[in-house]
Write a protein that holds these residues in place. Structure first.
Motif, PDB file in Angstrom:
ATOM      1  N   LEU A 168     -14.630   8.427  -3.359  1.00 22.07           N
ATOM      2  CA  LEU A 168     -14.269   7.099  -2.871  1.00 22.07           C
ATOM      3  C   LEU A 168     -12.861   6.749  -3.341  1.00 22.07           C
ATOM      4  N   LEU A 169     -12.071   6.121  -2.464  1.00 20.72           N
ATOM      5  CA  LEU A 169     -10.693   5.766  -2.782  1.00 20.72           C
ATOM      6  C   LEU A 169     -10.639   4.373  -3.395  1.00 20.72           C
ATOM      7  N   ARG A 170      -9.847   4.221  -4.461  1.00 23.96           N
ATOM      8  CA  ARG A 170      -9.695   2.934  -5.125  1.00 23.96           C
ATOM      9  C   ARG A 170      -8.211   2.635  -5.335  1.00 23.96           C
ATOM     10  N   TRP A 171      -7.903   1.322  -5.440  1.00 26.50           N
ATOM     11  CA  TRP A 171      -6.519   0.865  -5.647  1.00 26.50           C
ATOM     12  C   TRP A 171      -6.513  -0.172  -6.752  1.00 26.50           C
ATOM     13  N   GLN A 172      -5.785   0.131  -7.818  1.00 29.25           N
ATOM     14  CA  GLN A 172      -5.618  -0.804  -8.926  1.00 29.25           C
ATOM     15  C   GLN A 172      -4.135  -1.115  -9.085  1.00 29.25           C
ATOM     16  N   SER A 177      -1.633   1.259  10.120  1.00 27.30           N
ATOM     17  CA  SER A 177      -0.246   1.688   9.896  1.00 27.30           C
ATOM     18  C   SER A 177      -0.061   3.195  10.025  1.00 27.30           C
ATOM     19  N   GLY A 178      -1.154   3.952  10.066  1.00 25.83           N
ATOM     20  CA  GLY A 178      -1.057   5.412  10.124  1.00 25.83           C
ATOM     21  C   GLY A 178      -0.976   6.069   8.765  1.00 25.83           C
ATOM     22  N   LEU A 179      -0.890   5.256   7.692  1.00 22.98           N
ATOM     23  CA  LEU A 179      -0.820   5.820   6.351  1.00 22.98           C
ATOM     24  C   LEU A 179      -2.108   6.549   5.977  1.00 22.98           C
ATOM     25  N   ILE A 180      -3.206   6.255   6.683  1.00 23.46           N
ATOM     26  CA  ILE A 180      -4.487   6.881   6.378  1.00 23.46           C
ATOM     27  C   ILE A 180      -4.428   8.399   6.548  1.00 23.46           C
ATOM     28  N   ILE A 181      -3.500   8.896   7.374  1.00 28.43           N
ATOM     29  CA  ILE A 181      -3.378  10.344   7.567  1.00 28.43           C
ATOM     30  C   ILE A 181      -2.993  11.009   6.245  1.00 28.43           C
ATOM     31  N   ILE A 218      -7.934  -3.839  -5.575  1.00 23.98           N
ATOM     32  CA  ILE A 218      -7.916  -4.265  -4.175  1.00 23.98           C
ATOM     33  C   ILE A 218      -9.101  -3.616  -3.481  1.00 23.98           C
ATOM     34  N   SER A 219      -9.903  -4.409  -2.792  1.00 22.45           N
ATOM     35  CA  SER A 219     -11.100  -3.886  -2.142  1.00 22.45           C
ATOM     36  C   SER A 219     -10.744  -2.908  -1.025  1.00 22.45           C
ATOM     37  N   PRO A 220     -11.484  -1.803  -0.928  1.00 23.98           N
ATOM     38  CA  PRO A 220     -11.245  -0.871   0.189  1.00 23.98           C
ATOM     39  C   PRO A 220     -11.431  -1.538   1.549  1.00 23.98           C
ATOM     40  N   ASP A 221     -12.292  -2.557   1.622  1.00 26.21           N
ATOM     41  CA  ASP A 221     -12.485  -3.261   2.894  1.00 26.21           C
ATOM     42  C   ASP A 221     -11.206  -3.950   3.351  1.00 26.21           C
ATOM     43  N   ARG A 222     -10.287  -4.232   2.413  1.00 31.52           N
ATOM     44  CA  ARG A 222      -9.017  -4.868   2.758  1.00 31.52           C
ATOM     45  C   ARG A 222      -7.943  -3.844   3.095  1.00 31.52           C
ATOM     46  N   PHE A 223      -7.829  -2.796   2.273  1.00 35.59           N
ATOM     47  CA  PHE A 223      -6.676  -1.915   2.475  1.00 35.59           C
ATOM     48  C   PHE A 223      -6.950  -0.727   3.394  1.00 35.59           C
ATOM     49  N   LEU A 243       0.832  -1.207   0.000  1.00 33.63           N
ATOM     50  CA  LEU A 243       0.000   0.000   0.000  1.00 33.63           C
ATOM     51  C   LEU A 243       0.863   1.252   0.000  1.00 33.63           C
ATOM     52  N   ARG A 244       1.927   1.254   0.801  1.00 33.10           N
ATOM     53  CA  ARG A 244       2.830   2.411   0.814  1.00 33.10           C
ATOM     54  C   ARG A 244       3.462   2.612  -0.567  1.00 33.10           C
ATOM     55  N   THR A 245       3.890   1.503  -1.162  1.00 36.31           N
ATOM     56  CA  THR A 245       4.485   1.592  -2.497  1.00 36.31           C
ATOM     57  C   THR A 245       3.459   2.094  -3.513  1.00 36.31           C
ATOM     58  N   ALA A 246       2.235   1.559  -3.426  1.00 37.09           N
ATOM     59  CA  ALA A 246       1.183   1.956  -4.367  1.00 37.09           C
ATOM     60  C   ALA A 246       0.876   3.443  -4.258  1.00 37.09           C
ATOM     61  N   PHE A 247       0.834   3.953  -3.041  1.00 39.47           N
ATOM     62  CA  PHE A 247       0.555   5.374  -2.839  1.00 39.47           C
ATOM     63  C   PHE A 247       1.662   6.223  -3.460  1.00 39.47           C
ATOM     64  N   GLY A 248       2.911   5.775  -3.279  1.00 39.17           N
ATOM     65  CA  GLY A 248       4.029   6.525  -3.841  1.00 39.17           C
ATOM     66  C   GLY A 248       4.101   6.446  -5.353  1.00 39.17           C
ATOM     67  N   GLN A 249       3.542   5.388  -5.938  1.00 34.55           N
ATOM     68  CA  GLN A 249       3.607   5.203  -7.390  1.00 34.55           C
ATOM     69  C   GLN A 249       2.289   5.549  -8.086  1.00 34.55           C
ATOM     70  N   ASN A 250       1.408   6.255  -7.385  1.00 33.45           N
ATOM     71  CA  ASN A 250       0.150   6.752  -7.975  1.00 33.45           C
ATOM     72  C   ASN A 250      -0.765   5.632  -8.466  1.00 33.45           C
ATOM     73  N   GLN A 251      -0.740   4.481  -7.764  1.00 31.33           N
ATOM     74  CA  GLN A 251      -1.660   3.399  -8.107  1.00 31.33           C
ATOM     75  C   GLN A 251      -3.033   3.619  -7.472  1.00 31.33           C
TER      76      GLN A 251
END
Length: 753
Positions: free
Chosen positions: A531-535, A554-558, A542-547, A501-509
């Motif tokens: 709504l936030l999505r992750w591809q 992890s605190g990344l939600i901030i 990846i379902s939002p219910d999972r990530f 998830l941290r990597t995905a956020f940094g790579q604009n996924q």
């Protein structure tokens, strides 16, 4: 070339101003000691060499005689300067092999040989060849004279000024080099562990600072106030090695002892002709003193540098013991003196990398019900019991084992599987522990890991043992459980997901989509929920219910939440520019994000930076958030409302709301959870909760919106019940910003038609 003008034609008055010594041969230079000033004469006229030597040879300058080095051409000077050292002044003729040979030699001295300290005095018998202003401007020379103006007095004055300048430059450079050495020495010393290693390093650095062979001893006087006359040897170097771990007294090594005692008594450094003693002021009645043999007396610069060095080392000698204490505190348990968790991880890493890995087992030993024993009999009794357990684990399981204490009542045993197994360890608790005349019966629960089956680091092995221990405690006390790979799959998957998830956020996924919200009466869009999505790169979602839970944990939600807020506000501004003026943007806020101390500041900054109108921004919080610490929430919502932003309670009806608190909350809208919307068409009573929420909103003056509307029948029932707004697949699925803009434009065109 015309004959040079003799530089020594002068008046008798000039001669009277000079004070000559009795004639004597020039003293030879002592290697390594600057007891002469070395002057190099570079001129193709032998008369100039002889007259210059005659004029200056019997004079002392700055309390030292001169020594001359002769070169009769620029080429010869180049060769000499490659090897000659400590040249203070160069008297250089401009015109030799060529008209500008001297000027080219200046550039060679400065730029090729990098001799920046030497002072260069340019002399010429033909002034027209090198104009004074141009020469000084273009070449790094220190003085320019014609030979005709260099009378004896002026020659003496010029050379004396150059030597003074050279001496000052060398002192500055020596001081700079010495200070650099002190900084380097301090860095090197701080990397040494233990008092003895540090003290040995001090002696070596002193010798290096002085450029001397290292022969010396460093001692500590433990009790000067009690009048003891013994010095404890902390470290030795060179010819004093035989004094290691000895005690100096006035009967043995009297000269060394007397010099050290004098230094301690006067609390200062003493510099002798063949030795130095250095004083290091300590704390807690502990003073340190070093004695070193020297081949020459230190210079004034050496002494000043040693004073600075001693000031640094005095602090270091005191602090190194503190560092040792901190090291023990960092790696060893203060009660049992056993390795702690940090040290155990290091030992585990070494074991996993070594040949003993395949036969080794790690076991956590958790004392059952120890807290109750501690509370009943007192903490002092509990500490004695822990020490008894530590002693039994160390002495009765066999040699070559590592026993550590990693928690209040949790020990760890690491070693060969033949010794570290449940039967052997649990047998140690079959007999009671005798503490202060009382027998205490203990039991223990074990979590074990076979390192041969383990893949990962020492910290991972410890985590696996903890997982096994928790499984053992959940089944029965006084039992055991071995870790298996299946037990760690879920935990490892969560950790993997967190890193991904941290990597995905940094790579604009990650990206934001928007689900339109509809007026049920007109079926026109009035807003959207962000709504936030992750591809992933391979196209999977990846379902939002999972990530989302992992992001919260992890605190990344901030950072994620702030980014979503800014993105949604930016899209709202873009939609308004496209003509969708009365459009509301709803943004979800997690509990972790909402409780962040700087959340209000993040909100204000997002509004200010994007220019989003706050009256068209809505924050959605869950009902469970609203009911947890409601007094704090009431205050926080009041501050948020001051920004102009509205508040909605999401998933309303799924929690246990207190209506009295709900009435006090400054909220604007209730969202009917999709579970109740689904039940509307399921039974006669299915619409009762939805109807109740709608009625509650009406009575409290709150807007109501239903989510999860998937068919027309649900929409008609909600409208009949008085629900004004809805969102769901019936109207539109969540879409990207570009798709939303197009969808709204088409809707506007259809409405106009």
């Amino acid at each position: 070339m015309p004959p040079p003008i003799t530089p020594l034609e002068q008046s008798k008055d000039d001669q009277d101003d000079l004070v000559f010594l009795e004639e004597h041969p020039t003293a030879p230079a002592v290697p390594g000691a600057r007891n002469v000033w070395r002057v190099m004469i570079i001129d193709d006229d032998e008369d100039v060499h002889s007259t210059t030597t005659f004029a200056l040879g019997n004079l002392d300058m700055q309390q030292r005689p001169l020594e001359f080095v002769h070169a009769y051409s620029a080429g010869q000077a180049r060769e000499l300067l490659k090897h000659e050292t400590e040249i203070a002044v160069i008297l250089l003729d401009v015109v030799m092999e060529q008209d500008d040979a001297g000027l080219h030699l200046v550039r060679y001295i400065r730029e090729t040989l990098n001799l920046a300290d030497v002072r260069i005095i340019l002399r010429t018998g033909q002034p027209g060849y090198a104009p004074e202003i141009d020469a000084i401007r273009d070449f790094d020379i220190n003085d320019y004279k014609t030979k005709s103006e260099l009378t004896r007095i002026k020659l003496f004055t010029t050379v004396t000024a150059a030597i003074r300048s050279y001496e000052q430059i060398r002192k500055i450079n020596d001081s700079r080099r010495g200070l650099n050495q002190i900084v380097h020495a301090s860095t090197q010393l701080m990397s040494l562990h233990g008092v003895q290693n540090f003290a040995s390093g001090v002696l070596a650095q002193i010798a290096d600072l002085l450029g001397q062979d290292g022969n010396g001893v460093l001692c500590v006087q433990e009790c000067p106030e009690d009048g003891c006359h013994k010095l404890m040897v902390m470290a030795t170097i060179g010819s004093y090695r035989h004094l290691d771990n000895a005690t100096l007294c006035d009967q043995d090594h009297k000269a060394v002892y007397d010099a050290m005692e004098l230094t301690l008594g006067q609390r200062r450094n003493i510099y002798g002709p063949d030795f130095i003693t250095l004083y290091f002021a300590g704390k807690a009645s502990r003073d340190f003193v070093a004695y070193l043999d020297v081949g020459r007396a230190p210079t004034e610069i050496d002494e000043r540098l040693l004073e600075v060095f001693c000031a640094n080392v005095a602090v270091g000698l005191d602090n190194v013991e503190l560092v040792t204490h901190l090291h023990n505190a960092a790696f060893y348990d203060q009660l049992s003196k056993l390795p702690n968790r940090t040290r155990l991880v290091e030992i585990l890493d070494a074991t996993l990398a070594g040949p003993a890995r395949d036969e080794a087992t790690l076991s956590l030993v958790d004392l059952d019900h120890f807290a109750e024993t501690n509370d009943a009999l007192g903490h002092q009794f509990g500490d004695m019991l822990l020490l008894a357990v530590a002693g039994r684990l160390q002495t009765q399981l066999g040699d070559q084992l590592t026993v550590a204490r990693i928690g209040g009542d949790i020990f760890c045993v690491l070693g060969d599987s033949a010794q570290v197994n449940p039967a052997n360890i649990l047998a140690l608790f079959a007999h009671p522990f005798s503490i202060d005349g009382q027998d205490v019966q203990l039991s223990a629960t074990l979590g074990l890991v076979r390192l041969g089956e383990h893949e990962g680091s020492g910290a991972d092995a410890l985590k696996d043992a903890d997982i096994a221990l928790k499984r053992a405690k959940s089944q029965q006390r006084a039992g055991h459980f071995y870790f298996s790979r299946s037990m760690g799959v879920e935990i490892r998957e969560r950790v993997r997901m967190m890193h991904a998830l941290r990597t995905a956020f940094g790579q604009n996924q990650l990206f934001v989509v928007y689900q339109p919200q509809i007026d049920l009466a007109t079926r026109r869009p009035v807003g959207a929920e962000a709504l936030l999505r992750w591809q992933t790169p391979d196209g999977k979602f990846i379902s939002p219910d999972r990530f989302i839970p992992i992001a919260e944990y992890s605190g990344l939600i901030i950072d994620l939440g702030e980014w979503v807020m800014r993105t949604a506000c930016g899209e709202l501004v873009a939609l308004r520019k496209a003509g969708h003026a009365n459009f509301m943007m709803s943004i979800n806020v997690s509990q972790v994000q909402f409780r962040h101390p700087h959340f209000l500041e993040m909100l204000r900054r997002a509004l200010d930076d994007t220019g989003a109108p706050p009256e068209f921004v809505e924050l959605e919080i869950t009902e469970s958030m609203a009911m947890e610490e409601p007094d704090m929430l009431i205050k926080m919502l009041g501050q948020i409302k001051q920004t102009g932003v509205s508040i909605a309670i999401d998933d309303f009806g799924t929690g246990f709301s207190s209506l009295s608190y709900l009435q006090r909350l400054q909220i604007d809208r209730l969202k009917i959870d999709r579970a109740f919307v689904t039940e509307i068409t399921g039974s006669a009573r299915g619409s009762s909760i939805a109807e109740m929420v709608i009625q509650l909103g009406r009575n409290l003056g709150l807007a109501v919106i239903a989510e999860g509307v998937e068919d027309e029948r649900q929409a008609q029932i909600l409208q009949a019940l008085g629900c004004p707004l809805a969102q769901g697949f019936l109207f539109a699925r969540p879409m990207t910003a570009t798709a939303l803009n197009g969808w709204l434009s088409n809707d506007a065109l259809e409405g106009a038609a």
